[in-house]
Design a protein around this motif. Structure first.
Motif, PDB file in Angstrom:
ATOM      1  N   MET A  56     -34.071   6.510  -9.163  1.00 32.40           N
ATOM      2  CA  MET A  56     -34.811   5.450  -8.461  1.00 32.40           C
ATOM      3  C   MET A  56     -34.470   5.469  -6.974  1.00 32.40           C
ATOM      4  O   MET A  56     -35.334   5.222  -6.127  1.00 32.40           O
ATOM      5  CB  MET A  56     -34.491   4.091  -9.065  1.00 32.40           C
ATOM      6  N   VAL A  59     -36.614   7.954  -5.149  1.00 28.69           N
ATOM      7  CA  VAL A  59     -37.963   7.424  -4.874  1.00 28.69           C
ATOM      8  C   VAL A  59     -37.911   6.504  -3.664  1.00 28.69           C
ATOM      9  O   VAL A  59     -38.760   6.572  -2.770  1.00 28.69           O
ATOM     10  CB  VAL A  59     -38.541   6.674  -6.101  1.00 28.69           C
ATOM     11  N   SER A  60     -36.897   5.665  -3.614  1.00 32.77           N
ATOM     12  CA  SER A  60     -36.736   4.736  -2.496  1.00 32.77           C
ATOM     13  C   SER A  60     -36.535   5.471  -1.176  1.00 32.77           C
ATOM     14  O   SER A  60     -37.139   5.125  -0.153  1.00 32.77           O
ATOM     15  CB  SER A  60     -35.549   3.810  -2.772  1.00 32.77           C
ATOM     16  N   GLN A 112     -45.134   9.499  -5.492  1.00 28.15           N
ATOM     17  CA  GLN A 112     -44.137   8.420  -5.452  1.00 28.15           C
ATOM     18  C   GLN A 112     -44.490   7.325  -6.452  1.00 28.15           C
ATOM     19  O   GLN A 112     -43.626   6.837  -7.190  1.00 28.15           O
ATOM     20  CB  GLN A 112     -44.052   7.810  -4.050  1.00 28.15           C
ATOM     21  N   GLN A 113     -45.761   6.933  -6.475  1.00 29.54           N
ATOM     22  CA  GLN A 113     -46.197   5.872  -7.380  1.00 29.54           C
ATOM     23  C   GLN A 113     -46.025   6.281  -8.839  1.00 29.54           C
ATOM     24  O   GLN A 113     -45.587   5.486  -9.675  1.00 29.54           O
ATOM     25  CB  GLN A 113     -47.653   5.498  -7.098  1.00 29.54           C
ATOM     26  N   TRP A 116     -42.324   6.210  -9.648  1.00 30.35           N
ATOM     27  CA  TRP A 116     -41.875   4.822  -9.738  1.00 30.35           C
ATOM     28  C   TRP A 116     -42.281   4.204 -11.078  1.00 30.35           C
ATOM     29  O   TRP A 116     -41.479   3.556 -11.738  1.00 30.35           O
ATOM     30  CB  TRP A 116     -42.429   4.016  -8.571  1.00 30.35           C
ATOM     31  N   GLN A 117     -43.517   4.418 -11.493  1.00 28.19           N
ATOM     32  CA  GLN A 117     -43.985   3.860 -12.764  1.00 28.19           C
ATOM     33  C   GLN A 117     -43.195   4.433 -13.943  1.00 28.19           C
ATOM     34  O   GLN A 117     -42.789   3.703 -14.848  1.00 28.19           O
ATOM     35  CB  GLN A 117     -45.482   4.144 -12.956  1.00 28.19           C
ATOM     36  N   ARG A 120     -39.678   2.971 -13.843  1.00 28.24           N
ATOM     37  CA  ARG A 120     -39.728   1.547 -14.206  1.00 28.24           C
ATOM     38  C   ARG A 120     -39.837   1.382 -15.720  1.00 28.24           C
ATOM     39  O   ARG A 120     -39.165   0.541 -16.315  1.00 28.24           O
ATOM     40  CB  ARG A 120     -40.918   0.900 -13.505  1.00 28.24           C
TER      41      ARG A 120
END
Length: 127
Positions: A56, A59-60, A112-113, A116-117, A120
């Protein structure tokens, strides 16, 4: 075909060295190179050998880097527009650079999206 490919004659085994020396195609675009580096940072988020929170973090980092890229590099590039007559011959056209940046940045943002998904969902399964 790219510019370097056009310089190398199809029947010739070696490129025309003089033509390569004067060609702007021999330079790597610094903004495109930076976006490619940021894509490699994002690839670490998909590496399952890293702990979930580290993934994570990648990604950040990638998202923060992309924000800074637009605030600094793209803003500077937009500020460098000059009439073609005043531009040095070896410098690429800023409009062409911005088009290429837009395509690569959109791809990076979608990646990235997606990362992230995925992360998550992995976090919600762990709790």
């Amino acid at each position: 075909m790219n510019e370097i490919g056009e310089i190398v004659a199809e029947e010739a085994a070696t490129p025309d060295v003089e033509a390569l020396r004067s060609s702007p195609a021999r330079f790597v675009n610094r903004e495109v190179s930076w976006l490619q580096f940021n894509m490699r940072v994002l690839e670490e988020a998909n590496n399952v050998n890293h702990p979930l929170l580290e993934r994570m973090r990648f990604v950040s980092i990638s998202a923060t880097n992309l924000d800074e890229f637009f605030m600094v590099r793209v803003a500077g590039l937009k500020g460098s527009f000059a009439p073609a007559s005043r531009r040095r011959a070896r410098r690429p056209d800023p409009a062409d650079q911005l088009d290429e940046i837009a395509t690569l940045a959109q791809h990076l943002h979608l990646e990235q999206q997606e990362a992230w998904q995925t992360l998550r969902e992995s976090c919600s399964k762990k709790t």
